[in-house]
Design a protein around this motif. Structure first.
Motif, PDB file in Angstrom:
ATOM      1  N   LEU A   9       0.972  -1.217   0.021  1.00  0.00           N
ATOM      2  CA  LEU A   9      -0.019   0.187  -0.129  1.00  0.00           C
ATOM      3  C   LEU A   9       0.902   1.280   0.064  1.00  0.00           C
ATOM      4  N   GLN A  10       0.561   2.234  -0.840  1.00  0.00           N
ATOM      5  CA  GLN A  10       1.344   3.461  -1.020  1.00  0.00           C
ATOM      6  C   GLN A  10       0.419   4.614  -0.629  1.00  0.00           C
ATOM      7  N   GLN A  11       0.877   5.483   0.508  1.00  0.00           N
ATOM      8  CA  GLN A  11       0.202   6.684   1.050  1.00  0.00           C
ATOM      9  C   GLN A  11       0.993   7.928   0.763  1.00  0.00           C
ATOM     10  N   VAL A  12       0.307   9.104   0.533  1.00  0.00           N
ATOM     11  CA  VAL A  12       0.631  10.346   0.699  1.00  0.00           C
ATOM     12  C   VAL A  12       0.226  11.140   1.822  1.00  0.00           C
ATOM     13  N   PHE A  13       1.034  11.782   2.365  1.00  0.00           N
ATOM     14  CA  PHE A  13       0.842  12.766   3.657  1.00  0.00           C
ATOM     15  C   PHE A  13       1.440  13.658   3.718  1.00  0.00           C
ATOM     16  N   VAL A  14       1.412  14.854   4.648  1.00  0.00           N
ATOM     17  CA  VAL A  14       2.091  16.041   4.708  1.00  0.00           C
ATOM     18  C   VAL A  14       2.526  16.159   6.330  1.00  0.00           C
ATOM     19  N   VAL A  15       3.643  16.416   6.765  1.00  0.00           N
ATOM     20  CA  VAL A  15       4.181  16.565   7.997  1.00  0.00           C
ATOM     21  C   VAL A  15       4.521  17.923   8.244  1.00  0.00           C
ATOM     22  N   ASP A  16       3.849  18.610   9.187  1.00  0.00           N
ATOM     23  CA  ASP A  16       4.276  20.033   9.470  1.00  0.00           C
ATOM     24  C   ASP A  16       5.104  20.214  10.587  1.00  0.00           C
ATOM     25  N   TYR A  17       5.980  20.932  10.011  1.00  0.00           N
ATOM     26  CA  TYR A  17       7.206  21.103  11.044  1.00  0.00           C
ATOM     27  C   TYR A  17       6.974  22.831  11.645  1.00  0.00           C
ATOM     28  N   VAL A  18       6.810  22.875  12.945  1.00  0.00           N
ATOM     29  CA  VAL A  18       6.831  24.058  13.483  1.00  0.00           C
ATOM     30  C   VAL A  18       8.125  24.642  13.986  1.00  0.00           C
ATOM     31  N   VAL A  19       8.326  25.959  13.478  1.00  0.00           N
ATOM     32  CA  VAL A  19       9.786  26.463  13.691  1.00  0.00           C
ATOM     33  C   VAL A  19       9.823  27.239  14.879  1.00  0.00           C
ATOM     34  N   GLN A  20      10.627  26.817  16.249  1.00  0.00           N
ATOM     35  CA  GLN A  20      10.603  27.491  17.160  1.00  0.00           C
ATOM     36  C   GLN A  20      11.706  28.278  17.622  1.00  0.00           C
ATOM     37  N   SER A  21      11.795  29.304  17.809  1.00  0.00           N
ATOM     38  CA  SER A  21      12.992  30.280  17.955  1.00  0.00           C
ATOM     39  C   SER A  21      13.650  29.846  19.196  1.00  0.00           C
ATOM     40  N   GLN A  22      15.129  29.684  19.327  1.00  0.00           N
ATOM     41  CA  GLN A  22      15.705  29.289  20.222  1.00  0.00           C
ATOM     42  C   GLN A  22      17.285  29.783  20.040  1.00  0.00           C
ATOM     43  N   MET A  23      17.727  30.506  21.063  1.00  0.00           N
ATOM     44  CA  MET A  23      19.196  31.200  20.750  1.00  0.00           C
ATOM     45  C   MET A  23      20.321  30.182  21.137  1.00  0.00           C
ATOM     46  N   CYS A  24      21.295  29.915  19.889  1.00  0.00           N
ATOM     47  CA  CYS A  24      22.263  29.144  20.081  1.00  0.00           C
ATOM     48  C   CYS A  24      23.322  29.641  21.015  1.00  0.00           C
ATOM     49  N   GLY A  25      24.178  28.558  21.548  1.00  0.00           N
ATOM     50  CA  GLY A  25      25.201  28.836  22.453  1.00  0.00           C
ATOM     51  C   GLY A  25      26.139  29.944  22.008  1.00  0.00           C
ATOM     52  N   ASP A  26      26.574  30.025  20.903  1.00  0.00           N
ATOM     53  CA  ASP A  26      27.476  31.074  20.226  1.00  0.00           C
ATOM     54  C   ASP A  26      26.699  32.401  20.268  1.00  0.00           C
ATOM     55  N   CYS A  27      25.552  32.320  20.015  1.00  0.00           N
ATOM     56  CA  CYS A  27      24.992  33.787  20.224  1.00  0.00           C
ATOM     57  C   CYS A  27      24.641  34.228  21.592  1.00  0.00           C
ATOM     58  N   HIS A  28      24.289  33.172  22.439  1.00  0.00           N
ATOM     59  CA  HIS A  28      24.320  33.653  23.929  1.00  0.00           C
ATOM     60  C   HIS A  28      25.620  34.381  24.436  1.00  0.00           C
ATOM     61  N   ARG A  29      26.707  33.599  24.106  1.00  0.00           N
ATOM     62  CA  ARG A  29      28.019  34.316  24.144  1.00  0.00           C
ATOM     63  C   ARG A  29      28.078  35.709  23.790  1.00  0.00           C
ATOM     64  N   VAL A  30      27.763  36.000  22.524  1.00  0.00           N
ATOM     65  CA  VAL A  30      27.641  37.189  22.017  1.00  0.00           C
ATOM     66  C   VAL A  30      26.834  38.175  22.764  1.00  0.00           C
ATOM     67  N   GLU A  31      25.775  37.915  23.172  1.00  0.00           N
ATOM     68  CA  GLU A  31      24.757  38.695  23.817  1.00  0.00           C
ATOM     69  C   GLU A  31      25.189  39.036  25.335  1.00  0.00           C
ATOM     70  N   ALA A  32      26.065  38.117  25.901  1.00  0.00           N
ATOM     71  CA  ALA A  32      26.501  38.086  27.302  1.00  0.00           C
ATOM     72  C   ALA A  32      27.623  39.239  27.202  1.00  0.00           C
ATOM     73  N   LYS A  33      28.302  39.294  26.400  1.00  0.00           N
ATOM     74  CA  LYS A  33      29.284  40.248  25.942  1.00  0.00           C
ATOM     75  C   LYS A  33      30.635  40.299  27.065  1.00  0.00           C
ATOM     76  N   ASP A  34      30.566  39.300  28.064  1.00  0.00           N
ATOM     77  CA  ASP A  34      31.515  39.369  29.036  1.00  0.00           C
ATOM     78  C   ASP A  34      32.274  37.548  28.939  1.00  0.00           C
ATOM     79  N   PHE A  35      31.462  37.048  28.164  1.00  0.00           N
ATOM     80  CA  PHE A  35      32.185  35.570  28.159  1.00  0.00           C
ATOM     81  C   PHE A  35      32.884  35.473  26.949  1.00  0.00           C
TER      82      PHE A  35
END
Length: 503
Positions: free
Chosen positions: A126-152
């Motif tokens: 049996l063959q079937q076609v369907f759609v998967v919905d991906y929700v893009v969630q905002s999350q700050m990466c570790g590198d950007c965390h360090r940039v925003e901290a400015k002291d690390f």
């Protein structure tokens, strides 16, 4: 007796679906496709909605377990990342096809259309076609965390130059922008005698130090400080510091070489003019047009300093100028500049026009000067020179005046300048009021020196109309062919204002 030939065309028989009674072709399950799909869902267990993390600062997606990757919308890399999010459920079926379904760029949704196959009752596929919905969630990466901290930070580069003019730093700033060497910095801090670059890793700092060694004559020292340690796992946490010292010589400085160094450069005169500072110090002898290049290692072996302060430049008026046709060259002389012309001039200070005192000198600006022109130079005859090499020289070998460059109307040049430069985003403190004048000097050097200009990205300023390449006074200008367009991506494909992606 005649025999009738039996027809070889045999039509396949039909059977009735055991569920709904519709005639169908025989299949292992003896059920029609509609009934089979109503009884069996091969996409069961595959999630129809999945979340995916996205960092808005650096435009990267999170790939478990701890990697952030750069992917364009509807790219193969992003499709592979989406399929890996449902890799375990997909292992139970056969994936036939996968592709993106178009969504609005700012909708924070990614839709992937999947085509799968699976064996069901009695070997039926049996063959079937369907759609998967991906929700893009905002999350700050570790590198950007360090940039925003400015002291690390894990490493810092302290770039210093012991001069009163920042021409070399302005040139270095444009090289950093051109080659994108500022992308890995956490922050850039400007102080009165240099720049500080902060990095999250020692490797990024070492890469920057190597770049500085290739672009400007300098030397560096490295040190590190222990922050913490784990004696059980034998790991140590250090903060590294790189101290980079650029040679204390800028463009348009008058220098006095040591006798040994002047002899090694082709028996050139000790009093020279610095015409350019790139990866080496470029000197010219105003008496013979002999040129020489001094790299960083040679400078630190035979150091020399600038004789005069940039603020000691005085304005002279050319009273008489003649071109020297026959240049006498000493034995073992080095290369002669083809871009300059040797001239003998009589000049007079504009501040002493009420007197008859004039100065005679040789200059490398013979191709630019005419009687009545204004020129900037250093008055060595009336200047207190505190240099060990000059004090040992014969007074007849020290010229009275050293001319540096021709003077033009600065206000008119600024008004007709139809180009601009980009600047590094940096923190400023203890700024000098003389910085604007020094920056204008650097812009004028770009207009006058093509060798420096080819290493800098120059952008056309659309706010100022395009004029001819030379003004009324003959001041050099940058042609339109040497300028780049300063593009700003603020419109979508339809020509209307578009929203930022995934914001």
């Amino acid at each position: 007796m005649e025999y009738m030939a039996e027809s070889t065309d045999r039509s396949s028989g039909h059977i009735l679906c055991c569920e709904c009674g519709v005639p169908i072709s025989p299949n292992p399950a003896n059920i029609c496709v509609a009934c089979l799909r109503s009884k069996v869902d091969i996409s069961q267990g595959i999630p129809k909605q999945v979340s995916i993390s996205f960092c808005k600062q650096c435009q990267r997606y999170f790939q478990p377990p701890g990697t952030w990757i750069q992917c364009a919308l509807e790219s193969r890399e992003l499709l592979a990342l989406c399929l890996k999010k449902i890799k375990a459920p997909l292992s139970k079926v056969r994936l036939v096809d996968a592709g993106f379904v178009w969504t609005e760029p700012h909708s924070k949704r990614l839709k992937v259309k999947l085509t799968i196959q699976k064996e069901v009752m009695n070997g039926a596929i049996l063959q079937q076609v369907f759609v998967v919905d991906y929700v893009v969630q905002s999350q700050m990466c570790g590198d950007c965390h360090r940039v925003e901290a400015k002291d690390f930070w894990k490493a810092v580069i302290q770039v210093r130059q012991k001069t009163l003019h920042k021409k070399t730093f302005y040139y270095l700033e444009q090289l950093i922008l051109k080659y994108g060497m500022h992308q890995n910095t956490l922050r850039i801090k400007e102080i009165h005698d240099g720049l500080d670059f902060y990095y999250s890793s020692k490797q990024h700092a070492q890469k920057m130090v190597e770049f500085l060694q290739c672009t400007v004559p300098c030397r560096y020292k490295a040190s590190q400080r222990l922050i913490s340690q784990d004696i059980h796992s034998n790991t140590y946490n250090y903060k590294s510091t790189f101290s980079v010292e650029i040679v204390p010589i800028c463009k348009d400085n008058v220098v006095c070489l040591s006798p040994k160094l002047a002899q090694s450069l082709g028996n050139m005169n000790q009093i020279c003019v610095c015409i350019r500072v790139t990866s080496a110090i470029h000197l010219i002898d105003p008496n013979t047009l002999q040129v020489a290049d001094i790299d960083g290692s040679t400078f630190w072996s035979h150091p020399f300093n600038s004789l005069c302060h940039p603020k000691q430049l005085e304005e002279f008026i050319v009273m008489e100028c003649s071109i020297v046709q026959d240049i006498k060259r000493a034995a073992g002389a080095g290369m002669i500049s083809k871009k300059h012309t040797l001239g003998e001039v009589w000049v007079q200070k504009t501040s002493e026009m009420n007197t008859d005192k004039q100065y005679f000198c040789r200059t490398h600006l013979g191709h630019l000067l005419n009687p009545g022109d204004l020129v900037l130079g250093f008055d060595l005859a009336n200047c207190n020179l505190n240099d060990e090499h000059v004090n040992k020289m014969n007074s007849d070998r020290v010229p009275d005046v050293v001319l540096i460059k021709k003077s033009y109307d600065r206000t008119k040049r600024q008004r007709r300048r139809n180009w601009k430069l980009k600047e590094l985003a940096r923190e400023r403190e203890n700024m000098d009021t003389d910085d604007e004048r020094q920056y204008q000097d650097f812009l004028e050097d770009l207009e006058e020196d093509e060798a420096i200009r080819k290493n800098v990205n120059i952008y056309r300023d659309s706010a100022i109309p395009v004029e001819s390449d030379t003004d009324d006074e003959g001041a050099p200008r940058i042609s339109l062919a040497e300028m780049l367009e300063d593009l700003h991506i603020s419109q979508d494909a339809t020509g209307e204002e578009g929203a930022s992606m995934l914001t």
